[in-house]
Design a protein around this motif. Structure first.
Motif, PDB file in Angstrom:
ATOM      1  N   ASN A   1      10.407  69.656  33.056  1.00 59.11           N
ATOM      2  CA  ASN A   1      10.334  71.118  33.060  1.00 59.11           C
ATOM      3  C   ASN A   1       8.900  71.565  33.337  1.00 59.11           C
TER       4      ASN A   1
ATOM      5  N   LYS B   1      11.766  68.209  28.856  1.00 58.48           N
ATOM      6  CA  LYS B   1      12.811  67.746  29.771  1.00 58.48           C
ATOM      7  C   LYS B   1      14.112  68.509  29.544  1.00 58.48           C
ATOM      8  N   GLY B   2      14.864  68.640  30.624  1.00 62.50           N
ATOM      9  CA  GLY B   2      16.198  69.189  30.531  1.00 62.50           C
ATOM     10  C   GLY B   2      17.149  68.124  30.034  1.00 62.50           C
TER      11      GLY B   2
ATOM     12  N   SER C   1       7.014  73.762  30.753  1.00 65.31           N
ATOM     13  CA  SER C   1       6.854  73.244  29.393  1.00 65.31           C
ATOM     14  C   SER C   1       5.673  73.914  28.699  1.00 65.31           C
TER      15      SER C   1
END
Length: 354
Positions: free
Chosen positions: A185, A178-179, A188
Motif C-alpha cells: 500500500n 499490505k492489502g 501506508s
C-alpha cells in the motif's frame, strides 16, 4: 513449509534442491543472529530448517539426501561419510565451522570461510563469497506476485544503487502496509510516528535525503525549486516534498539510495555486509529502520533504555512496549529482541527470487 511426506514424493535431485535451499536460509539466519551477538533463542535450538510445524532436524534432512549428519563428540566427527568435516577438529561452538559442516554434509556448492567469527557489534555473516549482486551487475527478475507493477522501479533502483532488487523488495515488504492480497500500500502511514509511504520514511529522514547530494530525491528537489540557496529545504515547500513519500517510484528509489549510503558506512567500519544476499538485505534494513546513528548504537549494544523504549513504542504501541519491557527486564533488551525477531521473520530477499 514443506513436510517430510512431501519431500519423499520428490526425486533425489529435487529433494536435494529443496532441502539445501531451506537449510541454507536457516543457517544464514542463525549466523546473522550469532554475528551480532544474539545467540539462538531457546525455542530455536530445535527448530528445523524447514521451519514451522515440521519435526525434522538437520540429521533427518541429511538422511533424506542419503548422507548421515555429522555427530560430534569432543569436537570429532563420527559420521562415516567422506565429507571435509574430517579435515579439522574445530570446536562445536565455532558457528562458522558448524555451518560449513552442515552445508558440506548436504552437498552444498558453497563453503563457509573458517575465519574467526566477528564479535558482538557486527552484522557480518561468516559466509564468504556472497551471492548478492555487485554494483553494476544486474540480478534476475523477481517473483513479485501482486506487486509486479513495481518491477520496473525496483530494476531502476538496483541499477542506480547496485543494491539487488530482491533486497530492496524485501525492505519494502517489511515496511509497507499490505492489502489482503499481499499488495503493498503506497499510502501506508504509521499512526504512532511520521512514517509514511512504501518505505515508511520519517519526515526528518525524507528531508535529509532531499538535502543530500547525489540522491534521486535531491535531484528532484533541486529541479522543483524546493531547496534554498544553501541547499536546504524551503519551509514553504516542505509539505510538497513530504507528500512525495506516497509516490511509489520516489519511495523505492529513495530506499535504494539510503541503503547504498548505509551499506557504505557499514563497510567503512569494517563490516562485510555483502557476504550474501540475506546479510546484505538485513544490514540494509537495519540501517533503514533505525537510521544510521541508531543502527551503529544497536550493533554496539549502546542504545540507552529511554531511546529503546521510544523506538519500541513507535512500532508496537506504548502498552505493548511496556509489557515487552517488563517481560525482558529492561527496555534495551526488549527492543533488541523485538527487532531481531522482526528482521528474522520479515526481511527475506530469497522469497522474491524467481
Amino acid at each position: 513449509m514443506i513436510h517430510r511426506t512431501d519431500l519423499a514424493a520428490l526425486t533425489p535431485a529435487q529433494r536435494a534442491n529443496v532441502i539445501y535451499a531451506q537449510a541454507q536460509s536457516e543457517l544464514s539466519t542463525r549466523l546473522w543472529r550469532a554475528a551480532i551477538g544474539d545467540g539462538d533463542r531457546d525455542n530455536d535450538k530445535t527448530r528445523s530448517p524447514l521451519g514451522g510445524g515440521s519435526d525434522m532436524a538437520m540429521d533427518s534432512l541429511l538422511e533424506l539426501l542419503g548422507t548421515q549428519a555429522p555427530k560430534s563428540a569432543k569436537g570429532k566427527c563420527k559420521c562415516q561419510c567422506s565429507c571435509s568435516c574430517h579435515d579439522d577438529e574445530d570446536s562445536p561452538d565455532d558457528i562458522a565451522a558448524l555451518a560449513k559442516r552442515a552445508l558440506t554434509g548436504a552437498h552444498a556448492a558453497a563453503a563457509v570461510d573458517r575465519g574467526s567469527l566477528p564479535g558482538a557489534g557486527s552484522i557480518v555473516s561468516a559466509l564468504s563469497g556472497g551471492t548478492s549482486a555487485k554494483p553494476g551487475e544486474a540480478s534476475g527478475p523477481l517473483a513479485l506476485g501482486n506487486n509486479a507493477r513495481y518491477a520496473d522501479t525496483l530494476a531502476a533502483a538496483e541499477a542506480r544503487s547496485g543494491i539487488p532488487r530482491s533486497a530492496i523488495a524485501a525492505i519494502v515488504d517489511a515496511e509497507a502496509g499490505k492489502g489482503q492480497d499481499g499488495s503493498w500500500n503506497p499510502l501506508s502511514r504509521n499512526p504512532r510516528s511520521s512514517a509514511a509511504g512504501l518505505g515508511q520514511f520519517l519526515s526528518g529522514t525524507w528531508q535529509t535525503l532531499a538535502e543530500q547530494g547525489g540522491t534521486w530525491l535531491n535531484d528532484v528537489a533541486k529541479a522543483r525549486g524546493w531547496l534554498n540557496e544553501k541547499g536546504k529545504v524551503d519551509p514553504s515547500r516542505r509539505s510538497e516534498l513530504l507528500a512525495l513519500r506516497y509516490d511509489p517510484h520516489a519511495s523505492i528509489l529513495s530506499i535504494a539510495d539510503m541503503a547504498k549510503n548505509n551499506l557504505q558506512q557499514f563497510e567503512s567500519a569494517g563490516l562485510n555486509v555483502r557476504a550474501d544476499s540475506e546479510t546484505l538485505a538485513k544490514a540494509a534494513y537495519l540501517g533503514h529502520h533505525l537510521g544510521l546513528g541508531d543502527a551503529k548504537k544497536f550493533l554496539a549494544g549502546n542504545i540507552d533504555a529511554e531511546r529503546a523504549r521510544t523506538l519500541l513504542a513507535a512500532q508496537v504501541g506504548g502498552s505493548a512496549a511496556d509489557q515487552r519491557i517488563a517481560h525482558a527486564g529492561d527496555a534495551t533488551r526488549a527492543h533488541r529482541q523485538w527487532l531481531l525477531d522482526f528482521i528474522d521473520r520479515h526481511v527475506q530477499p530469497d522469497k522474491f527470487s524467481s
